[in-house]
Scaffold this active site. Structure first.
Site, PDB file in Angstrom:
ATOM      1  N   LYS A  63      43.568  34.873  42.797  1.00  0.00           N
ATOM      2  CA  LYS A  63      44.098  36.066  43.542  1.00  0.00           C
ATOM      3  C   LYS A  63      45.444  36.546  43.401  1.00  0.00           C
ATOM      4  O   LYS A  63      46.190  37.065  44.452  1.00  0.00           O
ATOM      5  CB  LYS A  63      43.654  35.963  45.023  1.00  0.00           C
ATOM      6  CG  LYS A  63      42.208  35.442  45.272  1.00  0.00           C
ATOM      7  CD  LYS A  63      41.114  36.049  44.458  1.00  0.00           C
ATOM      8  CE  LYS A  63      40.777  37.543  44.757  1.00  0.00           C
ATOM      9  NZ  LYS A  63      39.940  37.887  43.721  1.00  0.00           N
ATOM     10  N   HIS A 128      41.784  29.252  35.020  1.00  0.00           N
ATOM     11  CA  HIS A 128      42.408  29.082  36.385  1.00  0.00           C
ATOM     12  C   HIS A 128      43.119  27.488  36.490  1.00  0.00           C
ATOM     13  O   HIS A 128      43.471  27.190  37.323  1.00  0.00           O
ATOM     14  CB  HIS A 128      41.797  29.117  37.415  1.00  0.00           C
ATOM     15  CG  HIS A 128      41.412  30.340  37.988  1.00  0.00           C
ATOM     16  ND1 HIS A 128      42.395  31.663  37.948  1.00  0.00           N
ATOM     17  CD2 HIS A 128      40.245  31.259  38.161  1.00  0.00           C
ATOM     18  CE1 HIS A 128      41.797  32.807  38.461  1.00  0.00           C
ATOM     19  NE2 HIS A 128      40.598  32.515  38.498  1.00  0.00           N
ATOM     20  N   SER A 158      44.826  37.751  50.093  1.00  0.00           N
ATOM     21  CA  SER A 158      43.910  38.210  49.071  1.00  0.00           C
ATOM     22  C   SER A 158      42.749  37.066  48.775  1.00  0.00           C
ATOM     23  O   SER A 158      41.641  37.390  48.855  1.00  0.00           O
ATOM     24  CB  SER A 158      44.596  38.353  47.745  1.00  0.00           C
ATOM     25  OG  SER A 158      43.518  38.889  46.838  1.00  0.00           O
ATOM     26  N   GLY A 282      45.289  45.961  46.614  1.00  0.00           N
ATOM     27  CA  GLY A 282      46.438  45.909  45.334  1.00  0.00           C
ATOM     28  C   GLY A 282      47.760  46.376  45.900  1.00  0.00           C
ATOM     29  O   GLY A 282      48.344  47.148  45.303  1.00  0.00           O
TER      30      GLY A 282
HETATM   31  P1  A3P Z   1      44.414  42.405  47.175  1.00  0.00           P
HETATM   32  O1  A3P Z   1      43.256  41.450  47.726  1.00  0.00           O
HETATM   33  O2  A3P Z   1      45.627  41.863  47.751  1.00  0.00           O
HETATM   34  O3  A3P Z   1      44.142  43.849  47.198  1.00  0.00           O
HETATM   35  P2  A3P Z   1      42.789  38.407  41.141  1.00  0.00           P
HETATM   36  O4  A3P Z   1      42.459  39.524  40.169  1.00  0.00           O
HETATM   37  O5  A3P Z   1      43.676  37.506  40.508  1.00  0.00           O
HETATM   38  O6  A3P Z   1      41.581  37.980  41.638  1.00  0.00           O
HETATM   39  O7  A3P Z   1      43.824  39.203  42.272  1.00  0.00           O
HETATM   40  C1  A3P Z   1      43.026  39.940  43.201  1.00  0.00           C
HETATM   41  C2  A3P Z   1      44.128  41.037  43.484  1.00  0.00           C
HETATM   42  O8  A3P Z   1      44.509  42.005  42.557  1.00  0.00           O
HETATM   43  C3  A3P Z   1      43.564  41.839  44.548  1.00  0.00           C
HETATM   44  O9  A3P Z   1      44.727  42.053  45.508  1.00  0.00           O
HETATM   45  C4  A3P Z   1      43.225  43.018  43.997  1.00  0.00           C
HETATM   46  O10 A3P Z   1      42.991  44.189  44.757  1.00  0.00           O
HETATM   47  C5  A3P Z   1      44.249  43.126  42.760  1.00  0.00           C
HETATM   48  N1  A3P Z   1      43.923  43.807  41.684  1.00  0.00           N
HETATM   49  C6  A3P Z   1      42.688  43.999  40.986  1.00  0.00           C
HETATM   50  N2  A3P Z   1      42.822  45.007  40.006  1.00  0.00           N
HETATM   51  C7  A3P Z   1      43.729  45.355  40.098  1.00  0.00           C
HETATM   52  C8  A3P Z   1      44.576  46.599  39.358  1.00  0.00           C
HETATM   53  N3  A3P Z   1      43.751  47.052  38.295  1.00  0.00           N
HETATM   54  N4  A3P Z   1      45.814  46.837  39.884  1.00  0.00           N
HETATM   55  C9  A3P Z   1      46.553  46.346  40.767  1.00  0.00           C
HETATM   56  N5  A3P Z   1      45.928  45.154  41.303  1.00  0.00           N
HETATM   57  C10 A3P Z   1      44.573  44.831  41.304  1.00  0.00           C
END
Ligand code: A3P
Length: 314
Positions: A63, A128, A158, A282
Site C-alpha cells: 500500500k 513485496h 491505506s 490516492g
Molecule cells: P489510498 O488507499 O491512500 O487511496 P498499492 O498500489 O501499493 O497497493 O497502494 C495503494 C495506494 O495507491 C492507494 O492509496 C491507491 O488509491 C493508490 N493508487 C493506486 N493507483 C494509483 C494511481 N494511478 N495514482 C495514484 N495513486 C494510486
C-alpha cells in the site's frame, strides 16, 4: 538450492513463528511477516528465480503506491506507451497487476519452478519481499530494481482500508482501527516491519544507485513529471518530448484507471481480489482523517527513531 515442489517450503513454514493479523495467519521468515498463502511462493522464488540482466523488478512493502508504478513502468517500457493513439493501450484491458506480475503472488505461487522462457524481454516483475530475501540472481545480475515507499501513516491507513475492503467482500466487519494501528506500530503486518523493509532497500540504493532506484509516493504526487522523467532515465528509456511524459502520466492516472471497465468490474486472476480495491483516494495526508493526536505523536516518534541517521524522513 533449486526445488521442484512445494513440500520443502511447507515443511520449513511449519517451523516458523506465527501470529494472527486480524483473521489471517502471518509467518515470520528471515525477520519479516508473510501471509501464509504468500510465503511458499516467496521461498520458491528465492530458490528458483533466475533474473536476467534486462529484467525490471518493482519492489515495495504494501500500500505504498505500487499500483501506480505497475502502470507507469510498463508504459515507459512499451515502445507504444507514449504514442498519441490509446486504442492499443494494454491498460484498457488489463489491471496493472497483470502488466508487472508478482513473483511470489503469481508465477511462484502456483508453480515452485515455473518456465518463464516464453516471456519477452525486458521482463517486468514485482515483489513485496524485503531486500534480504530477494533471489540471489536479482542481486548479482544487472537487472534493475525500483522501490517505492510512502509516509507510514498513509501506508497504514491505506492498508487498513484495503483489508477492510477484502474482508467486506466476504461479509466480515471492519477491523477496529485501533487494533490495526497497534499491530502496524509493532511491525506485525504483511511485508512488515515497514521500517526494516524500507531501510533495507534505502541503504542498498545508496550503495548501488545504478541498481536500485528509490522513490516516494509523496514526491510522485508533488512533481509527477519530474519524478517520471527521472524514472525513465533510470530505466534507460528517457523521454524525448514533454508530451510523452504527459501521455504516460495521463494513461496511468488514478482517475483514468479507476474508471476503466476492467478495473471497476474485473478480478485479479492470481489473487481473486476485485481490481477496484487497488484504487481509492490516492492523496497525501489521508491519515489526518483517521488519527488521534496521540496516534500521530506515537507513530511520528517511531518513524523518527527508526529512520534516525539514515537520511530518510517523512
Ligand atoms: P489510498 O488507499 O491512500 O487511496 P498499492 O498500489 O501499493 O497497493 O497502494 C495503494 C495506494 O495507491 C492507494 O492509496 C491507491 O488509491 C493508490 N493508487 C493506486 N493507483 C494509483 C494511481 N494511478 N495514482 C495514484 N495513486 C494510486
Amino acid at each position: 538450492m533449486e526445488c521442484g515442489d512445494f513440500s520443502t517450503f511447507y515443511t520449513s513454514m511449519g517451523q516458523l513463528p506465527k501470529v494472527t493479523w486480524f483473521r489471517l495467519d502471518l509467518y515470520n521468515w528471515d525477520g519479516f511477516w508473510y501471509l501464509g498463502h504468500h510465503l511458499p511462493g516467496a521461498m520458491a522464488a528465492k530458490s528458483n528465480f533466475q533474473a536476467k540482466d534486462d529484467d525490471v523488478l518493482l519492489t515495495s512493502s504494501i500500500k505504498t503506491g505500487t499500483t501506480w508504478l505497475k502502470a507507469i513502468i510498463p508504459t515507459i517500457m512499451n515502445p507504444d506507451g507514449r504514442k498519441d493513439d490509446d486504442s492499443d493501450d494494454p491498460l484498457l484491458k488489463h489491471h496493472p497487476n497483470e502488466l508487472m506480475p508478482s513473483l511470489e503472488l503469481g508465477f511462484y505461487k502456483v508453480n515452485p519452478n515455473p518456465d518463464l522462457s516464453h516471456m519477452p524481454s525486458p521482463r517486468l516483475f514485482r515483489t513485496h519481499v524485503p531486500y534480504t530475501s530477494l533471489p540471489e540472481s536479482v542481486k548479482t545480475s544487472a537487472c534493475k530494481i525500483v522501490y517505492i515507499t510512502r509516509d507510514p501513516k498513509d501506508t497504514f491507513v491505506s492498508t487498513w482500508h484495503f483489508l477492510n475492503a477484502l474482508i467486506g467482500d466476504r461479509g466480515i466487519d471492519p477491523w477496529p482501527f485501533k487494533d490495526a494501528y497497534e499491530s502496524f506500530c509493532n511491525g506485525v503486518h504483511a511485508a512488515g516491519p515497514f521500517y526494516d523493509h524500507v531501510l533495507g532497500y534505502w541503504r542498498e540504493s545508496i550503495k548501488r544507485p545504478e541498481k536500485i532506484y528509490f522513490m516516494r509516493y509523496e514526491d510522485m504526487k508533488k512533481d509527477p513529471k519530474g519524478e517520471v522523467k527521472k524514472l525513465a532515465c533510470f530505466l534507460g528509456r528517457p523521454f524525448e518530448k514533454e508530451e510523452e511524459v504527459e501521455k504516460v502520466l495521463w494513461r496511468c492516472s488514478l482517475d483514468r484507471l479507476k474508471n476503466l471497465e476492467v478495473n471497476q468490474h474485473g478480478i485479479d486472476p492470481w489473487l481473486g481480489i476485485a481490481n477496484k480495491h487497488y484504487f481509492r483516494r490516492g492523496i497525501v495526508g489521508d491519515w489526518k482523517n483517521h488519527f488521534t493526536d496521540e496516534m500521530k505523536e506515537k507513530l511520528g516518534q517511531l518513524t523518527a527513531m527508526k529512520f534516525e541517521g539514515s537520511g530518510l524522513d517523512f
